[in-house]
Design an enzyme around this catalytic site. Structure first.
Site, mmCIF file in Angstrom:
data_model
loop_
_atom_site.group_PDB
_atom_site.id
_atom_site.type_symbol
_atom_site.label_atom_id
_atom_site.label_comp_id
_atom_site.label_asym_id
_atom_site.label_seq_id
_atom_site.Cartn_x
_atom_site.Cartn_y
_atom_site.Cartn_z
ATOM 1 N N SER A 286 -4.326 -5.867 1.401
ATOM 2 C CA SER A 286 -3.627 -4.731 2.004
ATOM 3 C C SER A 286 -3.476 -4.939 3.499
ATOM 4 C CB SER A 286 -4.406 -3.447 1.750
ATOM 5 O OG SER A 286 -5.688 -3.515 2.340
ATOM 6 N N ASP A 287 -2.463 -4.320 4.082
ATOM 7 C CA ASP A 287 -2.428 -4.242 5.534
ATOM 8 C C ASP A 287 -3.544 -3.284 5.969
ATOM 9 O OD1 ASP A 287 -1.816 -4.489 8.194
ATOM 10 O OD2 ASP A 287 0.324 -4.100 7.973
ATOM 11 N N TRP A 288 -3.852 -3.329 7.229
ATOM 12 C CA TRP A 288 -5.013 -2.606 7.776
ATOM 13 C C TRP A 288 -4.722 -1.095 7.858
ATOM 14 C CZ3 TRP A 288 -5.409 -7.319 6.814
ATOM 15 C CH2 TRP A 288 -6.481 -8.115 7.191
#
Ligand code: BGC
Length: 747
Positions: A286-288
């Site tokens: 996932s992106d942050w």
């Protein structure tokens, strides 16, 4: 502080582990393991991952699917001490099985650190991603990737969050500088080459941000709405081809929603398209701060939650995932699949077999040459009336104006920011908070110019007062005015140059008709003064050796070889979306951007609408001239090959970038636009030299998408151009109707 809810989750976790079929595994976990089975390099990555997976406990599996931020967050979070200081992320390893920890670093132009000026280590910054794309030279992109991948390794990282391939749909997007322009074929080839370079160091590269993260405004709330078939032939095609050509170990799902579902819990994007149709075997991280659920995300195809404690509203994997498995919401087999994918990438990239990561010296001098070559090749000579460029060495009085050109070159802000050699040349500019600070690499264009004309009197003016700058220009033999537009992550920007720079350029150009403009921008900008200046060089953000690279191109020590990877519009009303969509002043409200233009991105939109851009896609002048001849197209049972000759007919060495475009002959009904880029080459030629070039056309570029790649039988036009608007010749191609399956893969 341990909260009651955290204690409850911990209790569930131990119940799961103790109550599961793998009851004996925690005991095993402490026992020494025989690694010989999965250490056997003659087995493939899949078989090795399977063997290793079998030796893992439930707890160990849950460990691999959850990442930690590698930097402290005041009053909120303290990084695990074993993480790399001030890094993007950390996933603990499993020592008893020889599984290395994953040390993650941003990003596409070099090893970034989260910003904390007290601790950064000097590293090399490549020019921006769009600058590398403007080279149209995959070989240079590979070398840049190999260089930054080695700096990652020698900084103790083994996962690089690099490979930004989002199409430039929105010229105001603050991250356009991280990406590779507006065309799927060009972007995919350039980014794939970079990823191959990075992974040549046995470092996992993470292609991102999957998908349709086309604007930063409201990036956590916006839904990018688009027809699935149109997405498959535009933004997703860029990912698909780049993934095929480089096999990145990981794919990062984006912040935004796509057709209403968040990208990191979007079954269509992750399970259906990426993993099933394309057969992607690596893992999705996932992106942050892009995760919103446990079961929905896990079941849709998310394999690893990044920095769950720091940016998501709560951790969704690890303990909550264990609980969801215990409740039967996520199958045990799905956890195995997540872990198998991560292990597979560790094996496939060679990371598992070269697990050591440590801080080692970096050969900054050698790497400076790599970034400089990339920066030089990516600069685009947009205009050169009367051959004002190359600059002459006989100038006696020289005015250098604007953009801190006396001390440095601009870079783009946000997580990809590399703290370069020598630090920030202009500290204290703008807001120091994310995506700042505004950062200039200390590679001074003025000094590089001065070195070449040591006897000239050079005066610098900061360009803030148009009248003063014009006065200086009027009394100078040579005038170079630098203009910039700082852009950065999490923000979008106007395409108008900030700080009244348009007025300065206009005044300077009116005062001296030989004014040369050098732009340092993240992407396309408007140039209301373009008719008044004879020469314009787009230098982008040129990286740690940018000043020297600019001077080399200005003085013609090398040819100007960059070509635009994106259309520069003449005005905002030419765009499919003249205004940016946002959440109407309600920062937490969900909102939509509907991409009705579908796959007609960039030049395709301009062609379809018959609009004249300021500078078209593919445009860029050279200091020499080229002649194109002998355009032919061959069709061997559907394999389409285009060939032609290119000759340097000018008086000096240079590089041509011939571009092949295809489109239905006549009416383009069914296609998003009259033509698509279907191939290109970068051809370096001595004066008088010629080369025969041939390119093979990927059949997907001849198709529309509808449950497969549908090629309509009939006549097509195949064109050879020096840009999308400078077509040299066109020949006809006849294709038989055929449909390639959704699982079709290129070479
Ligand atoms: C960015 C990613 C980056 C991550 C880690 C996010 O804000 O969107 O591109 O890799 O942070 O720093």
């Amino acid at each position: 502080m341990v909260t009651p809810s955290k204690l409850a989750i911990a209790a569930v976790l131990s119940a799961v582990v103790i109550g599961s079929a793998s009851i004996s595994m925690p005991v095993l976990a402490r026992a020494a393991q025989d690694h010989s089975a999965w250490s056997n390099k003659s087995l493939g990555a899949d078989a090795r991952a399977d063997l290793l997976l079998k030796a893992m406990t439930r707890e160990e599996k849950l460990t691999l699917v959850f990442g930690y931020f590698g930097a402290d967050m005041k009053d909120k979070y303290t990084r695990p001490p074993e993480s790399r200081w001030s890094s993007a992320g950390y996933v603990p390893g499993i020592a008893r099985l020889g599984i290395p920890a994953q040390y993650e670093t941003d990003a596409g132009i070099g090893v970034a650190t989260q910003h904390d000026a007290d601790h950064w280590r000097e590293r090399t910054s490549l020019p921006s991603g769009i600058a590398t794309a403007a080279t149209w030279d995959p070989d240079l992109a590979y070398k840049g990737g190999a260089m930054i991948g080695s700096e990652a390794r020698d900084s103790g990282f083994n996962v690089m969050l690099a490979g930004g391939v989002n199409l430039l749909r929105e010229p105001r997007n603050g991250r356009n500088f991280e990406y590779a322009g507006e065309d799927p074929w060009l972007a995919a080839n350039m980014v794939a080459a970079q990823i191959n370079g990075i992974q040549s160091n046995h470092v996992i590269s993470t292609i991102k941000h999957y998908a349709l993260n086309a604007q930063e405004t409201g990036r956590h709330f916006v839904s990018s709405n688009i027809g699935e078939n149109a997405a498959m032939t535009s933004d997703l095609l860029a990912f698909q081809i780049a993934i095929e050509k480089s096999k990145p170990g990981s794919v990062m799902c984006a912040y935004n929603r796509v057709n209403d579902d968040y990208a990191c819990e979007n079954k269509w994007l992750l399970n259906d398209v990426l993993k099933t149709d394309w057969g992607y075997k690596g893992y999705v991280m996932s992106d942050w701060g892009a995760v919103y659920s446990t079961a929905k995300a896990a079941n849709a195809g998310l394999d690893q939650e990044s920095a769950g404690h720091s940016f998501d509203s709560q951790p969704f994997f690890k303990e909550p995932l264990a609980a969801a498995i215990a409740r039967g919401e996520v199958k045990t087999a799905r956890l195995d699949d997540m872990v198998r994918r991560i292990l597979r990438s560790l094996f496939a990239t060679g990371l598992m077999d070269s697990p050591e990561v440590a801080d080692k010296p970096i050969d900054l001098a050698a790497h400076a040459k790599v970034t400089q070559a990339d920066a030089e090749a990516g600069m685009v000579l947009l205009k050169n009336d009367g051959n004002v460029l190359p600059l002459i060495r006989t100038a006696e009085t020289v005015a250098i104006i604007g953009s801190h050109a006396d001390v440095g070159v601009l870079s783009g802000g946000g997580s990809s920011q590399v703290h370069g050699v020598g630090g920030n040349a202009v500290p204290g500019l703008g807001d120091p908070g994310f995506p700042g600070p505004v950062y200039y690499h200390p590679s001074s264009p003025l000094k590089a110019i001065a070195k070449r004309i040591p006897d000239a009197k050079i005066v610098y003016d900061d360009g803030t007062d148009p009248v003063r700058a014009a006065k200086l220009a009027a009394g100078s033999d040579m005038v170079v005015v630098f203009a910039n537009q700082w852009t950065g992550e999490d923000l979008d920007f106007s395409v108008t140059l900030p700080d009244n720079q348009d007025a300065t350029i206009s005044a300077v150009a009116a005062a001296n008709p030989k004014t040369v403009v050098v732009l340092e921008t993240g992407g396309p900008v408007l140039m209301p003064w373009a008719d008044k200046t004879p020469a314009i060089l787009e230098a982008w953000y040129p990286g740690t050796e940018g000043g020297e690279a600019i001077a080399r191109v200005l003085f013609g020590e090398i040819d100007a070889t960059g070509r635009l990877p994106a259309t520069f519009p003449a005005s905002l009303d030419q765009l499919p979306h003249p205004a940016l969509s946002d959440n109407n002043g309600n920062p937490k409200a969900l909102f939509d951007v509907t991409y009705d233009e579908g796959a007609a991105v960039g030049y395709k939109w301009f062609d379809k609408k018959g609009l004249k851009p300021l500078f078209p896609f593919g445009h860029g002048l050279s200091y020499t001239q080229f002649a194109y001849s002998g355009l032919k197209v061959a069709n061997a049972k559907g394999k389409v090959t285009v060939s032609f000759d290119v000759k340097n007919v000018g008086g000096r060495a240079g590089s041509a970038t011939p571009q092949v475009y295809v489109g239905p002959d006549g009416d383009f009904a069914g296609w998003e636009a009259p033509k698509r880029l279907a191939g290109f080459a970068k051809v370096a030629l001595a004066p008088g030299a010629a080369r025969h070039v041939s390119v093979t056309v990927d059949p997907r570029l001849l198709a529309t998408y509808n449950k497969g790649w549908v090629i309509k039988g009939g006549k097509y036009a195949v064109s050879l151009g020096a840009s999308s608007r400078d077509i040299k010749d066109t020949v006809s191609l006849t294709l038989a109707a055929r449909t390639l399956p959704v699982t079709y893969k290129g070479n």
